[in-house]
Design an enzyme around this catalytic site. Structure first.
Site, PDB file in Angstrom:
ATOM      1  N   ASP A  55      18.530  29.118  62.415  1.00  0.00           N
ATOM      2  CA  ASP A  55      19.207  29.947  61.404  1.00  0.00           C
ATOM      3  C   ASP A  55      18.830  29.671  59.955  1.00  0.00           C
ATOM      4  O   ASP A  55      19.536  30.099  59.041  1.00  0.00           O
ATOM      5  CB  ASP A  55      20.728  29.818  61.587  1.00  0.00           C
ATOM      6  CG  ASP A  55      21.203  30.703  62.727  1.00  0.00           C
ATOM      7  OD1 ASP A  55      20.650  31.803  62.869  1.00  0.00           O
ATOM      8  OD2 ASP A  55      22.113  30.297  63.457  1.00  0.00           O
ATOM      9  N   ASP A  78      20.066  37.749  67.232  1.00  0.00           N
ATOM     10  CA  ASP A  78      20.320  37.377  65.826  1.00  0.00           C
ATOM     11  C   ASP A  78      19.062  36.823  65.150  1.00  0.00           C
ATOM     12  O   ASP A  78      18.890  36.897  63.941  1.00  0.00           O
ATOM     13  CB  ASP A  78      21.425  36.306  65.721  1.00  0.00           C
ATOM     14  CG  ASP A  78      22.537  36.434  66.729  1.00  0.00           C
ATOM     15  OD1 ASP A  78      22.291  36.987  67.814  1.00  0.00           O
ATOM     16  OD2 ASP A  78      23.647  35.972  66.461  1.00  0.00           O
TER      17      ASP A  78
HETATM   18  N1  GLY Z   1      24.507  34.493  64.322  1.00  0.00           N
HETATM   19  C1  GLY Z   1      25.745  34.222  64.911  1.00  0.00           C
HETATM   20  C2  GLY Z   1      26.707  35.343  64.863  1.00  0.00           C
HETATM   21  O1  GLY Z   1      26.358  36.465  64.543  1.00  0.00           O
HETATM   22  O2  GLY Z   1      27.854  35.113  65.138  1.00  0.00           O
END
Ligand code: GLY
Length: 420
Positions: free
Chosen positions: A114, A179
């Site tokens: 992330d 994501d």
């Molecule tokens: N990237 C984690 C979420 O969208 O909760």
């Protein structure tokens, strides 16, 4: 939700009925004036904790913060940058600098995927709005850290180090989640900043594999795809945060729309535009999408044919909660997407505007000083984990502010995104 759903829908319809091009600049201004006030109140509380970053509230309405290694750490600095961009307020800029620079050590972080969220939303906006070269250096180094998670065997960036199926039977060591498309923006940036095509090449390979393995025929998406790290074979397609393995988690669909739109911007490859449009069509044409265009947390929540695992809290959640964060991400994505589709872009832009008006209505936007000083109410972190249900979330605010900024630029006949 405190308000009956029918009242929320009516609010959305009424809000949209009053949209016209000459009232819109004021609508955007009002939202930023509100954001400015909430952010200043938030700063007073958040500043007491030097190393933690605002994320949500607990059941008593108290601000919940996380450490910088959580995926959401970059959004609060990002919110300050967007509010500064729209208001020109120097206090917000000084705070944005301060909160951004607290994240510098993340440039060497490699424990999950992330970094794009964490550093592009903070340092990316910092560089975009100040041109300060030291921010560029941090971003490039972060891209190098993120690239260590790429494997040529899978052609993908590993999202998490492990993923355990909800049924408890399997644990996987190469999970990739939808994501992850969002984190590619940092890699595209690094290739432009350095002239080294490596970052861009692995981002493209990741996006092509996501296209191949993560999408269904109707252009909805699986949340998690697990690979065999030695052969690159797909082992499983499941969910972590959605209702069921075969369902469509709303925010996952939103990440896909946004991620593929951005990947088209960075590559000019029409295959990505086609996927972005079809994923957007799935969202906007979905019979489950309420008239205010703010989706339920999962497009298949509580539907027959979709069965959460025994261990998932989704099984015990009869209420179909909305997810304002998914709507905000989608609004921002659709505003960009609409600019790549000529005359066909109009309907995507209109949905984005509807979302922005819905989110700005009293059904979703908090009142001053309430909601832990976050802007939007009614988001969902992970119902499957029984966490952050019907609460404000810092990233809902981030994409709401981003979308408002994009809308402002479009109304001025400008490009809604910056091309470095
Ligand atoms: N990237 C984690 C979420 O969208 O909760």
């Amino acid at each position: 939700m405190k308000k009956p759903i029918s009242l929320m829908l009516l609010t959305g319809i009424l809000a949209v009925a009053f949209v016209s091009d000459w009232t819109e600049p004021q609508f955007i201004k009002d939202n930023f004036s509100f954001a400015d006030k909430q952010l200043r109140k938030m700063l007073i509380v958040a500043d007491r904790s030097d190393t933690l970053f605002p994320r949500t509230i607990d059941k008593f309405g108290k601000l919940q913060l996380t450490n910088k290694y959580e995926w959401t750490s970059g959004f609060f600095p990002g919110n300050l940058w967007y509010a500064y961009e729209a208001t020109g307020n120097d206090t917000l800029k000084n705070e944005a600098v301060k909160w951004t620079e607290k994240l510098e050590a993340l440039k060497d972080f490699t424990e999950h995927h992330d970094l794009g969220f964490m550093l592009y939303c903070s340092y990316g906006n910092a560089y975009r709005l100040t041109g300060n070269e030291k921010y560029k250096t941090v971003l490039v180094r972060a891209a190098r850290s993120l690239s260590t998670r790429f494997s040529p065997k899978t052609g993908s960036i590993k999202s998490w180090n492990t993923f355990k199926s909800w049924d408890g039977r399997k644990e996987y060591s190469y999970p990739v989640i939808i994501d992850n498309m969002m984190n590619l923006e940092l890699l595209f940036f690094a290739s432009k900043a350095t002239g080294d095509p490596y970052y861009k090449n692995i981002a493209i390979e990741h996006a092509l594999n996501t296209m191949k393995n993560q999408l269904r025929k109707d252009y909805s998406c699986f949340h998690v795809v697990c690979y065999d790290s030695t052969t690159g074979k797909v082992l499983a397609k499941e969910t972590a945060q959605g209702y069921a393995n075969n369902s469509t988690w709303a925010r996952g669909q939103s990440w896909g729309i946004y991620g593929f739109t951005m990947t088209y911007r960075e590559t000019g490859d029409k295959r990505f535009l086609d996927v972005a449009k079809k994923m957007a069509d799935y969202y906007i044409n979905n019979p489950e999408l309420p008239v205010d265009k703010v989706p339920y947390w999962d497009f298949n929540a509580n539907d027959s044919g979709y069965m959460p695992s025994q261990a998932s809290y989704a099984k015990e959640t009869p209420v179909k909660y909305r997810d304002a964060s998914a709507a905000a991400v989608t609004a921002s994505a659709l505003l960009e997407l609409s600019t790549y589709l000529g005359g066909n872009g109009k309907k995507y832009r209109e949905v984005a505007i509807t979302i922005l008006h819905s989110l700005s209505s009293s059904a979703y936007r908090a009142r001053i000083g309430e909601n832990g000083n976050f802007i939007l109410k009614h988001s969902v972190g992970s119902i499957a984990h029984g966490a952050e249900i019907d609460v404000p979330l810092v990233y809902a605010d981030y994409y709401f502010l981003e979308a408002l900024n994009r809308y402002r630029l479009l109304l001025d006949h400008k490009d809604p995104v910056t091309h470095f």
